[in-house]
Structure formats: C-alpha cells, structure tokens
Motif scaffolding. Structure first.
Motif, short mmCIF file in Angstrom:
data_model
loop_
_atom_site.label_atom_id
_atom_site.label_comp_id
_atom_site.label_asym_id
_atom_site.label_seq_id
_atom_site.Cartn_x
_atom_site.Cartn_y
_atom_site.Cartn_z
N THR A 302 0.97 -0.90 0.24
CA THR A 302 -0.02 0.44 -0.19
C THR A 302 0.93 1.50 0.34
O THR A 302 0.48 2.26 -1.20
CB THR A 302 -1.33 0.14 0.64
N SER A 303 1.50 0.92 0.70
CA SER A 303 2.84 2.20 1.14
C SER A 303 3.20 2.72 -0.27
O SER A 303 3.04 3.55 -0.87
CB SER A 303 3.30 2.21 2.49
N PHE A 304 3.82 1.76 -1.03
CA PHE A 304 4.35 2.30 -2.19
C PHE A 304 3.75 2.24 -3.72
O PHE A 304 3.83 3.44 -4.16
CB PHE A 304 5.80 0.40 -3.43
N ILE A 305 2.09 2.14 -3.40
CA ILE A 305 1.28 2.23 -4.07
C ILE A 305 0.93 3.90 -3.94
O ILE A 305 1.07 4.31 -4.97
CB ILE A 305 -0.11 1.27 -4.21
N ALA A 306 0.89 4.44 -3.06
CA ALA A 306 0.80 5.64 -2.33
C ALA A 306 1.75 6.64 -3.32
O ALA A 306 1.69 7.45 -3.40
CB ALA A 306 -0.15 5.80 -1.52
N GLN A 307 3.13 5.96 -2.93
CA GLN A 307 4.09 6.94 -3.44
C GLN A 307 4.41 7.19 -5.30
O GLN A 307 4.59 7.98 -5.56
CB GLN A 307 5.39 6.52 -2.59
N ALA A 308 4.11 5.92 -5.63
CA ALA A 308 4.10 5.19 -7.10
C ALA A 308 3.38 6.55 -7.29
O ALA A 308 3.23 7.13 -8.71
CB ALA A 308 3.88 4.03 -7.17
N LEU A 309 1.85 6.86 -7.56
CA LEU A 309 -0.02 7.44 -7.81
C LEU A 309 0.36 8.52 -7.25
O LEU A 309 -0.60 9.22 -7.73
CB LEU A 309 -0.35 6.48 -7.81
N GLY A 310 1.26 8.80 -5.85
CA GLY A 310 0.75 10.57 -5.62
C GLY A 310 -0.72 10.09 -4.87
O GLY A 310 -1.19 10.88 -4.74
N LEU A 311 -0.73 9.40 -3.91
CA LEU A 311 -2.15 9.32 -3.50
C LEU A 311 -1.73 9.06 -1.71
O LEU A 311 -0.68 8.68 -1.49
CB LEU A 311 -2.61 7.27 -3.73
#
Length: 322
Positions: A302-311
């Motif tokens: 989840t943390s990586f997805i948030a960083q990658a997509l700016g969420l």
C-alpha cells in the motif's frame, strides 16, 4: 559486454536509492558538475525528519550539501517532480532547503546559495529547449541596469548582485532531448532519456555510472523493486495521457457550448481552459484510483502504491471498493 550487462538503472531511481551512498558520490558529482557548469564536490547528503512532512516528499527530493569551485558551501536540491503543481512544488522545495539548513538564532549571512534541479519526465508546456536555467535578478524599470547591493563583509564593503545569493533553478526536460550525444551535457541527457551510456564516455560521472548502476548488479529483491518502479512510472504516464485527452475533449465541448451561449470568442476560450483543467484533474484522479485498486489486487504494498501514484495510503485502501 552482453546486452544484459549493458542495461543501466534509470537515474530517477538511482538518485533516491543508490547515489545517497558516499561510495557513489562520484556519479552524482559528475551530474551536478555538468548541469551547474562548474566542479562540484559533495560533502554530504542532507537528511532530516522535516523532509517528510508530505507522504511523497522524501520520495521525490534529495538535498545535498556541497562545495563549488570557489570553495563556497552551497545547498543543492534535486527533485523528480510530478506534473501537477510542479512550479509550486519547486518553490516549496527551495524554501525547505533554505530554512531547514540554517539553525535558529543564526545570522542571515549563514543562508547558503541553493540550486534547484528538476528532472522532468513529462511535458510541462511550450518551449523549444531541453534545458532551462533561471535566477532572480532586479532590473531597473526605466534604466534597465541590474541592481548591485553593497554588503559589509570582514570590515569592508563588497558589491554583490542578488543572483549571487538567491536560488538558481535548472529545469531538465528529458523528453525534449533529440540530439546526437557528443558533449558531456548531451551524453547525460541521453542517459536520462534512454538509459544509454557510451563505452568510451569522458563525461564526468558517466564512466562511474557504467560500473555502479548496472541493472544486473542488483540483488533479485532490488531488481524486483526497481521493476515495480518502472511499472508505476508507466502507469503514471498512462494516467497523465488519459487525463489530458479527456480534458481536451471536455474542454472543447464546454468551450463550444459557452461560445454559442455568449456568442463571443471569450466564451470559447474560457470554456476550453476551464474544461481542460477540470478534465485533467478529475480524469487523473479517477485513473489513479482505478490503477491503485488494480495494483492492490496484485498484492503490491500500500505504501509503495501511494508513493508511486501520489495518493494517500487511505485513498489506496478505499480504492479497492471503487
């Protein structure tokens, strides 16, 4: 050397993961020397909890304490900026670099010169060059002369221009580079865009990069994380492209409707501009949430997805049900 061995890690990944290590400073020093235009020696990579006020802040930003050719201490702030609000983000980064690295109670003469370097892997607007440089200068409205300020230093008055103290901004438009790589600057641009480094390169930092930034020199876990990063970059590019196209279509429709109602060209232009902006923002957000849900189903962190997509992580969690 085989094709597999000749694959090099993207610089936007390396600068966040590998080039923070002192043993790899020579690569980063070469990059800074070429783009600032004078020899740069790195003293340290600056770290502070203040770098993480926003979730993706540290993920995109590296602050460097260095010395220039005059043996002056300077602060260099390198960003891999996203498209949305990039000018505001650059300003924010420079302000943080200045304020974080002067202690409370110190004299203002301790403020260091800041160079802000932005590596832009997206279209930021109109312009024919791939490298832009700007700095603050005060020019007379009537006389057109440049203001020089008398400053007392070591019991003597010296003359300085604001440009010698105020931040300088360097914008690297990677995708706009289409030249043959001949000069050190062009060789660096080719590496930033295509990941290619000439075997006989003499460009500062690139011969070191050939040895230290090889894809197949990483561990299996590091390669997996890097591949996920590339996947996230591709998703972001798709999101931006989709949002732009949707914004253009909505902008055209609203522009025509507004223009017919008012019967004036102003209506068409205003509707077009507002439609593009609203379409880009709404379309980008919708696509990012959709992509977040897909990546979450694949088991990505989840943390990586948030960083990658700016969420935010909360937005990623809630995106599952969208």
């Amino acid at each position: 050397m085989s094709e597999l061995q000749d694959r090099y890690i993207r610089f936007d990944w390396a600068i966040k993961r590998l080039l923070r290590q002192k043993a790899n400073f020579d690569v980063l020093e070469g990059f800074l020397t070429v783009f600032i235009g004078e020899p740069i020696h790195i003293i340290e990579i600056l770290e502070s909890e203040g770098n993480q006020n926003a979730e993706d802040d540290k993920f995109n930003r590296v602050d460097i304490k260095a010395k220039n050719s005059k043996d002056e201490i300077i602060i260099i702030e390198v960003q891999n900026t996203r498209e949305l609000y990039y000018l505001e983000r650059i300003l924010y980064g420079v302000a943080k670099a200045i304020t974080e690295h002067i202690s409370l109670g110190q004299s203002y003469n301790e403020v260091k010169k800041v160079y802000s370097i932005s590596i832009l892997y997206f279209d930021i607007g109109k312009g024919t060059d791939y490298l832009y440089h700007g700095q603050t200068r005060f020019i007379g409205v009537h006389t057109h002369d440049e203001l020089q300020v008398n400053v007392k230093e070591r019991n003597a008055f010296v003359t300085r221009t604001p440009a010698s103290i105020y931040p300088e901004y360097i914008l690297i438009r990677v995708n706009e580079f289409n030249s043959v790589a001949v000069t050190p600057l062009e060789e660096w641009m080719r590496y930033l865009k295509e990941g290619i480094i000439n075997k006989d390169t003499k460009a500062p930092g690139l011969s070191e990069a050939r040895e230290k930034l090889r894809y197949y020199s990483m561990t299996k876990a590091e390669r997996h994380a890097y591949d996920e990063h590339l996947n996230a970059v591709m998703i972001q590019n798709d999101v931006l492209s989709s949002a732009k196209e949707e914004g253009r279509m909505e902008g055209r429709m609203e522009g025509r409707m507004e223009g017919r109602m008012e019967g004036r060209m102003e209506g068409r232009m205003e509707g077009l501009q507002e439609g593009i902006q609203e379409g880009i923002q709404e379309g980008e957000r919708r696509e990012r949430l959709k992509n977040a849900a897909s990546l979450k189903k694949l088991g990505m962190d989840t943390s990586f997805i948030a960083q990658a997509l700016g969420l935010s992580e909360e937005e990623v969690e809630n995106a599952i049900s969208i």
